[in-house]
Design an enzyme around this catalytic site. Structure first.
Site, PDB file in Angstrom:
ATOM      1  N   LYS A   1      45.144 -30.736 -86.546  1.00 61.91           N
ATOM      2  CA  LYS A   1      45.412 -29.452 -85.619  1.00 61.91           C
ATOM      3  C   LYS A   1      44.498 -29.468 -84.470  1.00 61.91           C
ATOM      4  CE  LYS A   1      47.427 -26.662 -89.310  1.00 61.91           C
ATOM      5  NZ  LYS A   1      47.194 -25.457 -90.222  1.00 61.91           N
TER       6      LYS A   1
ATOM      7  N   GLN B   1      42.607 -21.619 -92.332  1.00 60.61           N
ATOM      8  CA  GLN B   1      43.321 -22.455 -93.008  1.00 60.61           C
ATOM      9  C   GLN B   1      43.556 -21.961 -94.446  1.00 60.61           C
ATOM     10  OE1 GLN B   1      45.135 -24.989 -91.937  1.00 60.61           O
ATOM     11  NE2 GLN B   1      45.722 -25.736 -93.779  1.00 60.61           N
TER      12      GLN B   1
ATOM     13  N   ASP C   1      49.709 -18.186 -86.656  1.00 58.39           N
ATOM     14  CA  ASP C   1      50.372 -18.739 -87.915  1.00 58.39           C
ATOM     15  C   ASP C   1      51.800 -17.728 -88.135  1.00 58.39           C
ATOM     16  OD1 ASP C   1      49.404 -21.032 -89.116  1.00 58.39           O
ATOM     17  OD2 ASP C   1      47.665 -19.980 -89.910  1.00 58.39           O
TER      18      ASP C   1
HETATM   19  N1  GUN Z   1      48.070 -23.968 -95.567  1.00 53.25           N
HETATM   20  C1  GUN Z   1      49.323 -24.816 -95.477  1.00 53.25           C
HETATM   21  N2  GUN Z   1      49.860 -24.589 -94.551  1.00 53.25           N
HETATM   22  C2  GUN Z   1      49.205 -23.732 -93.739  1.00 53.25           C
HETATM   23  C3  GUN Z   1      49.594 -23.324 -92.306  1.00 53.25           C
HETATM   24  O1  GUN Z   1      50.948 -23.462 -91.731  1.00 53.25           O
HETATM   25  N3  GUN Z   1      48.724 -22.508 -91.957  1.00 53.25           N
HETATM   26  C4  GUN Z   1      47.606 -22.259 -92.262  1.00 53.25           C
HETATM   27  N4  GUN Z   1      46.725 -21.303 -91.675  1.00 53.25           N
HETATM   28  N5  GUN Z   1      47.343 -22.768 -93.641  1.00 53.25           N
HETATM   29  C5  GUN Z   1      48.144 -23.494 -94.246  1.00 53.25           C
END
Ligand code: GUN
Length: 283
Positions: free
Chosen positions: A53, A97, A120
């Site tokens: 990311k 995350q 998110d």
């Molecule tokens: N864990 C798995 N997928 C995601 C996501 O799209 N965003 C976040 N913050 N954590 C995750």
């Protein structure tokens, strides 16, 4: 029949290029779009996702800050950090995350993120806005799936869409987005009595269970569009999805591969959400 392969990697490059142009325009106007990515603990898969990311941000010209903390961080310390990021004008998007260490209340942590920086789309206020048809941020994975369906010319209006998996991150928001696009929705979960009977009705089948290869060709309607959200590590060490690609591709009309399907789109849509947050802040 061999299904058409839906190339999420190629589409994600096009979307990221558009984001880079929007970022350049914002920077020229004096606003550098900024994303903060927060990782707590040492989950190896999360470390890879977070690195990808941050790298994608940098490549598109966005400013990104990665904050990595040991699993021993207290919840109170994390909330204090999030509040500081909420108040930081250089940061337009905040991503914590998941999963978080067991001693933390993930709901409380997510609700601490300012809703207008919640790229998110997990905050209850953003979930509510999505549910009531006025989304601010759409969760990145289902948003990416919608972009793939659109790019592939898949008709959603009147389609039977079956979603396997009912998580807050994928299954539920996926249902809301497909519903808004005119599909008839079925959400299956681990208690669904006859899963194959449901999946065989699907014109659009979205699978997000984290169970490698659980959907096989005999569970798919001929010609269906199959979207595999799973990212699993197989016994051979290779990445694989929740759909058994070989048998599914014999029956489906179109299918996403793993890797190279949904995964790159999730990151591309994170950049889209971040640039939108920065554009709103720059007005
Ligand atoms: N864990 C798995 N997928 C995601 C996501 O799209 N965003 C976040 N913050 N954590 C995750």
């Amino acid at each position: 029949m061999t299904a058409r392969r839906i190339d999420g990697a190629a589409l994600s490059v096009r979307i990221r290029d558009e984001v880079a142009q929007r970022a350049a325009a914002l920077i020229a106007g004096g606003t550098t779009p900024g994303l903060a990515v927060v990782l707590v603990g040492d989950n190896p898969a999360s470390q890879v996702y977070v690195r990808n990311k941050v790298a994608a941000c940098e490549k598109a010209g966005l400013h990104s800050v990665m904050e990595q903390y040991p699993a021993s961080l207290t919840e109170a310390e994390l909330l204090t950090r999030i509040q500081a990021l909420n108040n930081d004008p250089a940061i337009h998007g905040i991503l914590v995350q998941l999963p978080l260490p067991a001693h933390m209340d993930a709901h409380k942590v997510i609700e601490t993120i300012a809703a207008d920086k919640d790229v998110d789309g997990f905050h209850v206020s953003n979930a509510g806005l999505l549910m009531t048809g006025q989304p601010l941020f759409r969760p990145c994975t289902p948003y990416g799936v919608m972009k793939m369906l659109e790019a592939e010319g898949v008709v959603t209006r009147g389609a039977e869409a079956v979603i396997v998996g009912a998580s807050n991150i994928v299954g539920k928001p996926m249902a809301m987005l497909l519903l808004a696009a005119g599909a008839t929705i079925t959400i299956c979960n681990s208690k669904t009595r006859d899963l194959a009977a449901q999946t065989r009705r699907a014109d659009i089948l979205v699978v997000a269970t984290g169970k490698p290869g659980m959907i096989t060709g005999d569970m798919i309607k001929p010609g269906a569009t199959v979207i595999d959200v799973g990212i699993n590590r197989g016994a051979d060490g290779k990445l694989c999805g929740d759909v058994d690609y070989a048998s599914a591709a014999e029956v489906a009309g179109a299918i996403t591969p793993v890797p190279g399907g949904v995964g790159p789109m999730t990151i591309a849509m994170l950049l889209v959400n971040t640039i939108e947050a920065a554009e709103r802040a720059a007005i």
